[in-house]
Scaffold this active site. Sequence first.
Site, mmCIF file in Angstrom:
data_model
loop_
_atom_site.group_PDB
_atom_site.id
_atom_site.type_symbol
_atom_site.label_atom_id
_atom_site.label_comp_id
_atom_site.label_asym_id
_atom_site.label_seq_id
_atom_site.Cartn_x
_atom_site.Cartn_y
_atom_site.Cartn_z
ATOM 1 N N ASP A 24 0.481 -0.906 -0.200
ATOM 2 C CA ASP A 24 -0.030 -0.062 0.228
ATOM 3 C C ASP A 24 0.711 1.409 -0.123
ATOM 4 O O ASP A 24 1.019 1.058 1.026
ATOM 5 C CB ASP A 24 -0.597 0.001 1.242
ATOM 6 N N TYR A 50 -9.957 14.565 -4.337
ATOM 7 C CA TYR A 50 -9.318 14.170 -5.712
ATOM 8 C C TYR A 50 -8.480 15.444 -5.896
ATOM 9 O O TYR A 50 -7.236 15.579 -6.423
ATOM 10 C CB TYR A 50 -9.715 13.934 -6.695
#
Length: 251
Positions: free
Chosen positions: A51, A143
């Site tokens: 990750d 985002y």
Amino acid sequence: MTRVLVTGGGSGIGRAIAERFDAGGWEVWVTDIDADLLEGAPRHWVTHVCDAADEAGMRDVFAAVEAAGGLETLCANAGIAGPTALIEKVDLEDWRRCVSVNLEGAFLAAKYAAPLMKAAGRGSVCLTSSTAGQHGYPNRAPYAAAKWAVIGLMKTLAMELGPHGVRANAICPGAVDGPRMEGVLAREAAAKGMTREAVYAGYAAGTSMRTWVEARDIGEMAFFLASTAARYVSGQVIAVDGHTENPDPKP
């Protein structure tokens, strides 16, 4: 042999970047959170399931890179689309996860790549931002915020690392054909009460070249930025998007 590490390299833009460096004769290292995607990578690539926002995992990856002899290029590409919703409907945990992967993932990669490149006196750091990090974007606040911050991170890296012969730049992809954007199209269509086809056409209509781009176009730019042809290109935000004119696509 020169070595490149691509985070989020199991698919999409990251995979295209890795493939371009491979074609150019580089030793390719790739990380991705999805082990199945890495199973499909060429066997001569060095792969790590990780990750990008997990510091312990990233530290281990870069320890392996250092043991292998260091790193010439970092492409910190790992990212997720995050939620598609008006700001008042964005869940805090969704916000945090989006910012964590897109921004903290880039930070961690740069944090552990910097000492290796400074010691070598050379290197190229390429961060994947987005045109949403240049213009903002309705219904994509987490985002857009993260991708704007990636540009600020890159500008700072260019200043900190430049005296050591290390360059830093950011690529801003526009609408890139591929599986991840299909999910964005579906969510955006639902949020705006439009068809998927209308949203797709709107993305193209929002560029001066009236087009989407392909992942390989991003790979070509990343490869150029790592090359000697770009030896004095640093601190730059480079869009590969057909020139975005309208950040709110409409049919």
